[in-house]
Each structure stands twice: as structure tokens, then as C-alpha cells.
Design a protein around this motif. Structure first.
Motif, PDB file in Angstrom:
ATOM      1  N   ASP A  67       0.852  -1.190   0.000  1.00 16.56           N
ATOM      2  CA  ASP A  67       0.000   0.000   0.000  1.00 16.56           C
ATOM      3  C   ASP A  67       0.890   1.244   0.000  1.00 16.56           C
ATOM      4  N   ASP A  68       0.964   1.891  -1.175  1.00 13.41           N
ATOM      5  CA  ASP A  68       1.880   3.023  -1.352  1.00 13.41           C
ATOM      6  C   ASP A  68       1.399   4.248  -0.572  1.00 13.41           C
ATOM      7  N   ASP A 122      11.205  14.186  -5.632  1.00 14.07           N
ATOM      8  CA  ASP A 122      10.114  14.330  -6.602  1.00 14.07           C
ATOM      9  C   ASP A 122       8.812  13.711  -6.085  1.00 14.07           C
ATOM     10  N   GLY A 123       8.795  13.280  -4.832  1.00 13.65           N
ATOM     11  CA  GLY A 123       7.569  12.770  -4.240  1.00 13.65           C
ATOM     12  C   GLY A 123       7.362  11.274  -4.454  1.00 13.65           C
ATOM     13  N   ASN A 124       8.242  10.656  -5.206  1.00 12.40           N
ATOM     14  CA  ASN A 124       8.104   9.225  -5.455  1.00 12.40           C
ATOM     15  C   ASN A 124       8.794   8.399  -4.378  1.00 12.40           C
ATOM     16  N   LYS A 139       0.338   9.857 -10.309  1.00 15.15           N
ATOM     17  CA  LYS A 139       0.419   8.491  -9.785  1.00 15.15           C
ATOM     18  C   LYS A 139      -0.807   7.675 -10.179  1.00 15.15           C
ATOM     19  N   ALA A 140      -0.591   6.413 -10.453  1.00 13.43           N
ATOM     20  CA  ALA A 140      -1.695   5.514 -10.804  1.00 13.43           C
ATOM     21  C   ALA A 140      -2.589   5.297  -9.598  1.00 13.43           C
ATOM     22  N   ARG A 194       7.989   3.313  -9.108  1.00 14.75           N
ATOM     23  CA  ARG A 194       7.663   3.841 -10.437  1.00 14.75           C
ATOM     24  C   ARG A 194       8.852   4.596 -11.009  1.00 14.75           C
ATOM     25  N   LYS A 195       9.958   4.597 -10.306  1.00 13.40           N
ATOM     26  CA  LYS A 195      11.159   5.291 -10.775  1.00 13.40           C
ATOM     27  C   LYS A 195      12.156   4.367 -11.468  1.00 13.40           C
TER      28      LYS A 195
END
Ligand SMILES: [Zn+2]
Lengths: 796, 177
Positions: free
Chosen positions: A66-67, A198-200, A315-316, A338-339
Motif C-alpha cells: 500500500d503506497d 520528486d515525491g516518489n 500516480k496511478a 515507479r522510478k
């Protein structure tokens, strides 16, 4: 038998003095008393015994990452096969994430340091520990629809069985759990997540599911609490794992992806196939000409540009489920982000094509695409050569917050370049070395499943040793940190050591003790004691015998001896069971010349020597005085006329007998090597080692003699060795190639050499010379310059 | 594993890597579970000196100097220059953390002779002017204690009367030379 002249040719140890009295101090005493007695599970040869057994544990896991909340929510089905001869009333599971419970033993003990100069970083972590709770919530433990009673004890969970699990039987049960993922930067850990500017987020997930603790023939249950420092021991099994992650993540894991069509794009699938095809083509081309396949280079499956684009897009909100399968592994780890950039190369190992792959964010570029996958491929080839062919289908290196940690088929490695994309030399070699090291851990301990928690050296030491060999095959003079004997000297000289054979929990200076010292010891064993061929055969035998099994230290010691045919007890005792160091000194040198064998020549020489002896003052004055024998007749007899240096027929006869006995080669040898040099070596450090002796001859020629450590067998403190040479020996150098970790090389020379400390060499780069030698150098220089003929030379 | 930052249990562990990157300092690259320094201190009574060769992991040296200066420093990239900011800081670090203490409690001055920093190891050379007899003198080595909780500093003393080692861990008192 021939006379005394030939005796030194045979018995080369000339003088042995002061036999060792204390039998306990005998370095050649056999190890049997210290090793466990062989059993039906562990044979005297060091191989698995005919009744060797180990448990098997298969897992089917479904997990959601759970991201939004950085949590793991999992459900697992465990099949436990009891291959032991014992019935089991309960099973022990490891809940490593409980180390992140605020009240965990690790957290509590971590604050007990003296508060003097607590590092700022330590304070940050203490605060983070107060606020972060990563402990495991167990929501279900069930078998056949019935709840199983379970008790959590720190990082361990005991599951009580309704009835004992009999030998040979298996059982199935399910566990549901969840826990928060730790932020690596704040809380540390062997896995964790990293938040980027970058928030990822990038996840490296390890030690994340309730896993069966090992149950083995030596220790029974291994359920020591996990405190974070010791690593772990686990059982082998097959895994099927479904990982549900945000749809825009790339997920990589232990094992082979089972559903590429559901999670990868068409382009990604095509690129992967192209990589595999290229590998197959290289193999085919090589088979035609009967050569080993050419080495490939990695290709992108996800390019840096594509990764950057994904990272920058919204984001998905949906998810994808990635299915992985891994057979015969002892653990399972994964990474998700996702990076991720993704590159791959097909590597031929034996008869198998292995996919070497790296996953990293753009922050790792350009360093990673240049070195990570190539280092994986190099490691697979090199380690397979020294052990067995890498048996898994993939080998993966992931860049993220974890500096260096290994799991089956996948490892996490930290080094990154500067923000501007440049990197230091140290970062470059740091990355290559850490990839070699962590991928190398697939062999030790992922496949040769030694117990890391108890015997750290069995995986870290052996791995560091092969890491050294692999690094040195990367490029000439690769800057390896460990392996060269001289680097371990300062540690071995210190009084604060414990033997390598010390339980991991009580290790002092773990880095030196579990990594550097055993790695160096093995390197010395290979280069100096056994030689490469014997060593490599024995080491490979150990690796193959214990592939997918759990060896103990004695299995290693015994196999190395059994397969090499060399008694190495002295070596294990010295390097693994004691804290002595190597310091062997050249204590004295005496030269002898072979007398001629023919008594006519020999006695003439002796007479001349006698005549040359100076007449003493008393003899000179007494010569004038009258003697009694001259006055009384009959007082003189045979002996007054006898000269023992006169040649008598018996001498001639004995000489002729000897000549008849000696072969022509013997005669030639005696003619050829008339110079004898007796060198006395003193063992000042305690460890016995082979003597590597360089003899410098009068003509300037050098001869190297390598004498096995057994020379110390009868006297471990002092030995004298006789060398025969064609010319006089003018100098003796011990350990000329610095291969024995001799701690004090200033006493390794005859005539003695003044040796500077490291400090002096640095401070005075002329170094190595004493002031007198320097003065002499200056003088010679001055004379050279004043030579008149030097000038016309220079004028040309 | 291979990284320095092993201890989850201790305060050590990965936090230093994290902090360094948070401050924009260089990440401490691979790969040592060592939190150790080792020094050989040679007493030369005839010269009135204590000569020290200190071996550290290069990452540790950079991380410590970066921490002290509050910005990223990598001394491997620059030749030794006693007047440079980094080497002046290095000498200050030795003055504070490798302390030779007289019977009267006064610190002996340290003279930084130089350093060699490679990819695999870092060596620092420095000396103290000391009396021919070390009686009453104490040594206190606190190197990298603020960087790493599990740090251990070993000093191998080479004295005219023989060899001896000292070990310093966090919280240890000064020890007689
Ligand atoms: Zn390791």
C-alpha cells in the motif's frame, strides 16, 4: 651406507633445539578434540552423512504494497515438511519486523549506550524509534479452518500444534499479517523505503513475512531473538508470491515473473526477448567454433527516459499483480518503484542462460547502467568457476536506500553518483565491489546455507575471499579492501581479538574477525600452503557437497583436508582457533663449504688450515724450552709421530667405496652445490607458517625455496634449515612476496636491514635508508658528479 | 551483507547514510561492516616523539570531515595541503579525538604530517613531541564516536620496552600510555 659427507643431503633439518614441552601449546596437535564427533548426519570426511536431513518449507504468499500508507498486507499458506527424526509439538516462526516495535529488545538495548558523545544520527534514530511502529499485526493463524494458538515472543512466534507433527509428515497452515514499512533514512533496516524529492517512493522489501525458523540436527530450533546485528538461518523451499502494487510500479523479486503479459508492455516483453535471443545467439556462435560464448552487454528494458517520464506523471490509482515463482530458495525479497530504470543481459553459466538484471532510479545514473549488470555477470561466471554453476534463472541488483544486503537471486546496493552525474573513483569501485559481494552471497549463504546467525565467517569470510578473487579478475590492481595478507597485520597484532571460531553474538570487531581475517586466511591457504590447484579442488568439493544444505564449521575444515589430502589442523588451529599472529625472524646464518670428497685433497686442505692457525705466544716461547721426551728414551711411541691428517690406505679405500656407492648424479650434485648455508628461523608471533625463503647468491642470482609449515612440527619456536647452493649465499630474505601476513618484516633479512615504519616512509620519501646510508648515497653522488669523463658524455 | 551500516539494534545502522544524504553530503558508498580505526603509535625516546600512522576507511574519513564542516568533502580528491580547509579540519579532529594527555591534564600538541587516501584505505600520519619517558601520560582516542555508535579504535603501541595495544569504545576513559 655412505659416510657422513652425504648425510646433510638427506636430512635437511640440521639442528632442532628446545623441544616444545607443553603439549597444549603444540600447534600441530590434531583438531579432533575441538571438533564435534562425526555423526550419521555429518560424516568424518566433512560430507553430509548418510542420514543427513533438513526440513522443507513451501510458501504461497499474496501481498499488497500500500503506497499511500507504506504498509504491507499479506496472507500466506505454509507447507511444512518434517524430515527430522523428531516429532514437533510446535513450530517457531520469525517475525523480524518486530524489531521495529517501540518496546523491542533491540530498541531498548539500543538506548543503553553511555550518553557521552551520542552521534546526532543516533539521536535521530532514537527519536524515530519512539514514533515509528513497524511491528507485525498477526490477524490469523489457522490450519484446516481451525485457529492455531500462537504466542509472540519478541521477534519470534510459537505456533502450537493440535497434535505433534510426526517425522516424515507435513502440515499446512495459513497466516495473515500486516505491518508498516520502515523509512530507511530515519529508522534504518535491511529493507525499507526511500522517499525522493520528486515525491516518489522506492521500496526494498525484505524480512517481511512470517518465516519458519530452522530446525536442524545440530541446534534443534534456532530461535534466538533477532537483534538486527546477526543475520539469519532459514530453510529451503518453493515460493509462489503474488505482489499487488500500484499499476505504474515496476516490481522485481526473487524468482521468475510468471505473468509478463499482464504487467509488462509489449515493448518491454519484446526487449526482454531480444536480450534472451542475443544470449542464445552468442551461445550458438560459440558452439560452432567450440569456444566459450562472447560476453554480452546489458540492454534497457525500461530506459532512463521512460523511467523519468513515469516518475513525472500523475500516480496511478489502480493496481497490478505481479506473480513470481522461485524454487529451492531460502528466502524471498522484492523491490517496487515507479522510478525504476531496468536493464538486462543474458549470461551463459554452464548449460544455462541466466538473466542478469539491474533496477535503479535516474539518481543512480550514469553509474549503474555502466557497471551494475556487468558486475552481476562477472560475479556469476567467476563464482561458478570456483564453486558450482549458478543454479537460479535470474540474478538481480537493485539500487535504493539499503547500502548492501543480499537475498536469493536479488540484492540491494546503495552507491550512487553525485547529483551532477559525476562520481568519484571510490564510488565506482564501491559499486562494483558491493555488487560482486552481494551477488556472491547467492553462493554463500543462499545456496550453501550456513548458519549466519552463529557463524558469520562461514558466509561473510568465504564470500569476501571469492570477492577478492573476482575483483582481481576485473582489472589489474583492482583496489580490493581485503584479501592481501599485509592488510590484516595491524588487526592481528592487536591484543583485542577473539578467535574466528567465536559465536557471532560475542564477536569483537566483526568486520575484521568475520570478513577480513578468514578471507585473508583462505587466500594464504590457497597461494602459500596448498597451492591453487589443490585448494581450488578442495574448495569446490566443499561447495558442491553442501550446495542446498546446511554446513557447520567442522564440515568445512574436514572437507578441505579430505579433498586436498593435506593435514591442515595446524592451519585451522592457528588462524581460526587462536589469536596469534605471524612473525618469523631470520635469527642467524652460518655458511659452510663442502670439503672435497677425496681424502688426499681434503686432508691437504685441513693441514694447510692447521698450519695457517696462528702460533700462540705460549707456544712460541715454550718452543725454546727443553722437553722430557727428548731426555728419556722410550717415552715416545706411535702417537708422537702420528698425524691424523696423513692420508692412510683406509682413507683411500673408504673413499673408493663411497665413489662406487654414489651415482653420477650425486657426484655431479656435490660438485655443483658445494656451498651450505644454515639459516635459523625463530617463531616470534606464535602462528606457524610455511617458510618462503629467497637466497641471494654472490653473483646476484636469486633462488626461492618454499618450505611447508611442517618444518615447525618438532619445534614450533626455532628451526634451522640447511640450504645447498652453487655459490656462496650473501643474503637471505624471508617472505619476499609478503604472502604470509608476517607482522614484522624488519627481522626477515640477513644481513639485517633497517626497515622504516609507515610513518617514516611517508615523512621521508627517500625512506628505508638509515642516515648513514643516506650520507653514503650523497657521497657517491658527489663523486659521480666530479668524474671528469661524465661531462663529455653529458655534452653529447 | 556488506555495508557499514549493519546494526539495526544499535544506534548505528543505516541512519548515517540517510542523514548524510539528507544534508546533501555524499552517501557513504559500499561496503564495510567495520566501525574500526587502527593506529600504530611508535615511541622514539631518542627523538622525543610519538609517531602515529592511523588507518581508517576512506568513507569514514570523508563522512567525519563532512560532518564537522557541515558540507560535502572528499579528501581523496585533493592532495594533502596543510593550509587547506579540509586538512586544517583534519588536524583539529586529531587534536580533539586523538589526545595525548600529560600528568597535569594538559594536552600535547599534535602535528599533522600528512595523509594518503586511496580507494581501499586512508592513512593519516601525525606526531606528538613527548618526553623520553611516557610515565604519567594518557591516551584518549574518540575518533568517529559522533559518526558511529559502534566505533572501535585500536592503538598498537610500539614502545622501547615492547608492544601493547589499547582499545577505545564509546564511554571509555583515557588509558595510560
Ligand atoms: Zn556480506
Amino acid at each position: 651406507m655412505p659416510g657422513p659427507f652425504v648425510a646433510p643431503l638427506i636430512g635437511l633439518i640440521l639442528a632442532v633445539t628446545n623441544p616444545v614441552v607443553d603439549p597444549l601449546a603444540d600447534p600441530f596437535r590434531q583438531l579432533d578434540e575441538d571438533l564435534p564427533t562425526p555423526t550419521t548426519t555429518r560424516a568424518p570426511s566433512g560430507a553430509p552423512g548418510h542420514r543427513y536431513w533438513q526440513q522443507e518449507v513451501d510458501y504461497r504468499i499474496a501481498v499488497t504494497l500500500d503506497d499511500a500508507t507504506q504498509r504491507i498486507i499479506g496472507s500466506e499458506r505454509i507447507d511444512y515438511q518434517n524430515n527430522s527424526p523428531d516429532g514437533l509439538d510446535y513450530l517457531w516462526l520469525q517475525l523480524d519486523a518486530n524489531i521495529f516495535a517501540p518496546g523491542s529488545a533491540a530498541a531498548l538495548t539500543s538506548t543503553s549506550y553511555a550518553l557521552e558523545r551520542v552521534p546526532f544520527s543516533g539521536l535521530v534514530r532514537m527519536l524515530a524509534r519512539q514514533t515509528f511502529d513497524g511491528s507485525v499485526t498477526i490477524s490469523r493463524v489457522e490450519s484446516k479452518g481451525k485457529a492455531l494458538p500462537h504466542t509472540i515472543v519478541g521477534t519470534m512466534m510459537r505456533v502450537d500444534l493440535a497434535e505433534p507433527l510426526e517425522p516424515g509428515k507435513s502440515m499446512r497452515f495459513e497466516v495473515d499479517w500486516s505491518h508498516a514499512v520502515n523509512e530507511s533514512k530515519r529508522v534504518g533496516g535491511r529493507g525499507g523505503y526511500e522517499r525522493f524529492e520528486d515525491g516518489n517512493t522506492l521500496y526494498e522489501i525484505a524480512q517481511w513475512f512470517p518465516r519458519l525458523a530452522p530446525y536442524d540436527d545440530v541446534n534443534g530450533w534456532q530461535h534466538k531473538a533477532y537483534l538486527g546485528a546477526g543475520e539469519f538461518a532459514l530453510e529451503f523451499g518453493d515460493y509462489e508470491v503474488e505482489i499487488t502494487a500500484p499499476a505504474d510500479h515496476i516490481v522485481t523479486a526473487t524468482g521468475v515473473l510468471q505473468n509478463p503479459k499482464q504487467v509488462l508492455s509489449k515493448a518491454q516483453i519484446d526487449r526482454l526477448k531480444a536480450v534472451e535471443d542475443a544470449g542464445k545467439a552468442r551461445v550458438k556462435a560459440a558452439k560452432k567454433v567450440d569456444e566459450t560464448p562472447k560476453k554480452g552487454t546489458p540492454a534497457f528494458i525500461v530506459t532512463p527516459e521512460e523511467a523519468a517520464q513515469t516518475a513525472a506523471s500523475p500516480k496511478a490509482t489502480d493496481t497490478k499483480t505481479w506473480k513470481f515463482k522461485a524454487d529451492n530458495v531460502r528466502d524471498f525479497a522484492f523491490a517496487s518503484s515507479r522510478k525504476f530504470i531496468w536493464d538486462a543481459e543474458s549470461v551463459r553459466v554452464g548449460e544455462q542462460d541466466v538473466l542478469a538484471m539491474s533496477f535503479y532510479p535516474n539518481e543512480a545514473e550514469p553509474l549503474w547502467s555502466r557497471y551494475s549488470t556487468t558486475a552481476i555477470a562477472h560475479t556469476l561466471r567467476s563464482y561458478s568457476h570456483y564453486t558450482f554453476e549458478y543454479p537460479y534463472p535470474v540474478a538481480i541488483s537493485v539500487n535504493g536506500p539499503v547500502g548492501g544486503m543480499e537475498y536469493p537471486m536479488i540484492c540491494f546496493n546503495g552507491p550512487r553518483p553525485e547529483k551532477d552525474g559525476t562520481y568519484t573513483k571510490r564510488t565506482k569501485y564501491g559499486l562494483i565491489s558491493v555488487v560482486i559481494h552481494e551477488v556472491g552471497h547467492n553462493f554463500f549463504p543462499m545456496i550453501i546455507n550456513s548458519d549466519e546467525r552463529q557463524w558469520t565467517w562461514m558466509d561473510e569470510g568465504l564470500n569476501t575471499f571469492l570477492q577478492f578473487l573476482t575483483e582481481q579478475a576485473w582489472e589489474t590492481d583492482y583496489p580490493s579492501r581485503r584479501g592481501e595478507p599485509e592488510k590484516i597485520v595491524p588487526y592481528m597484532l592487536s591484543d583485542y581479538q577473539v578467535p574466528i571460531m567465536t559465536n557471532a553474538d560475542s564477536l569483537l570487531q566483526k568486520g575484521n574477525n568475520a570478513y577480513a581475517k578468514p578471507a585473508t586466511a583462505l587466500n594464504i591457504l590457497r597461494e602459500t600452503v596448498l597451492g591453487r590447484e589443490l585448494f581450488d579442488h578442495a574448495f569446490r568439493t566443499y561447495a558442491r557437497r553442501w550446495q542446498f544444505k546446511r554446513p557447520m564449521p567442522a564440515d568445512f575444515f574436514r572437507t578441505m583436508e579430505d579433498a586436498s589430502g593435506v593435514d591442515l589442523d595446524w592451519f585451522w588451529r592457528g588462524w581460526f582457533y587462536t589469536t596469534g599472529h605471524v612473525d618469523i625472524a631470520v635469527e642467524g646464518v652460518t655458511a659452510h663449504v663442502m670439503e672435497p670428497l677425496d681424502p688426499r685433497e681434503a686432508k691437504a686442505l685441513q693441514k694447510a688450515e692447521r698450519d695457517a692457525h696462528p702460533v700462540t705466544q705460549s707456544q712460541r716461547r715454550n718452543a725454546e724450552q727443553p722437553k722430557l721426551v727428548d731426555e728419556i728414551e722410550g717415552l715416545s711411541d706411535f702417537y708422537n709421530e702420528y698425524d691424523p691428517l696423513d692420508v692412510v690406505p683406509e682413507d683411500i679405500a673408504s673413499y673408493e667405496r663411497l665413489m662406487k656407492f654414489l651415482s653420477d648424479e650425486d657426484k655431479a650434485l656435490i660438485q655443483k652445490l658445494p656451498h651450505f648455508t644454515a639459516v635459523t628461523f625463530a617463531n616470534r608471533g606464535g602462528l606457524v607458517m610455511p617458510l618462503i625463503v629467497e637466497l641471494e647468491l654472490a653473483s646476484g642470482a636469486r633462488e626461492e625455496v618454499r618450505i611447508p609449515a611442517e618444518i615447525w612440527r618438532r619445534n614450533a619456536e626455532r628451526v634451522t634449515k640447511l640450504f645447498m647452493t652453487a655459490e656462496p649465499v650473501v643474503a637471505v630474505h624471508l617472505d619476499p612476496h609478503l604472502e604470509t601476513a608476517d607482522a614484522d618484516t624488519s627481522n626477515n633479512h640477513y644481513p639485517p636491514q633497517v626497515e622504516s615504519t609507515r610513518f617514516q616512509v611517508y615523512k621521508n620519501p627517500k625512506g628505508g635508508k638509515n642516515p648513514m646510508q643516506q650520507a653514503r648515497d650523497r657521497e657517491t653522488k658527489a663523486t659521480d658528479q666530479s668524474q671528469p669523463e661524465a661531462k663529455p658524455e653529458a655534452a653529447k | 551483507m556488506s555495508l557499514s551500516r549493519r546494526g539495526l539494534g544499535g544506534l548505528g545502522g543505516l541512519c548515517v547514510v540517510g542523514l548524510a544524504s539528507a544534508l546533501g553530503l555524499p552517501r557513504r558508498a559500499a561496503a564495510h561492516p567495520y566501525h574500526v580505526s587502527i593506529a600504530e603509535a611508535h615511541h622514539r625516546p631518542e627523538a622525543g616523539r610519538l609517531e602515529v600512522s592511523l588507518r581508517l576507511t576512506p568513507e569514514d574519513l570523508d563522512a567525519e570531515l563532512s560532518r564537522r564542516l557541515g558540507k560535502a568533502v572528499s579528501v581523496a580528491e585533493q592532495p594533502f595541503d596543510a593550509r587547506s580547509e579540509a586538512d586544517r579540519e583534519l588536524e583539529r579532529m586529531l587534536r580533539e579525538d586523538f589526545r595525548v594527555i600529560g600528568a597535569d591534564g594538559i594536552l600535547y600538541g599534535v602535528h599533522l604530517v600528512g595523509r594518503e587516501v586511496g580507494v581501499d584505505e586512508a592513512w593519516i600520519y601525525f606526531e606528538f613531541a613527548v618526553p623520553p619517558k611516557l610515565t604519567g601520560l594518557k591516551l584518549h582516542v574518540r575518533l568517529l564516536f559522533e559518526l558511529e555508535v559502534q566505533q572501535e579504535n585500536t592503538v598498537n603501541l610500539v614502545l622501547p620496552e615492547g608492544r601493547r595495544s589499547l582499545l577505545f569504545r564509546r564511554g571509555d576513559e583515557p588509558q595510560a600510555l
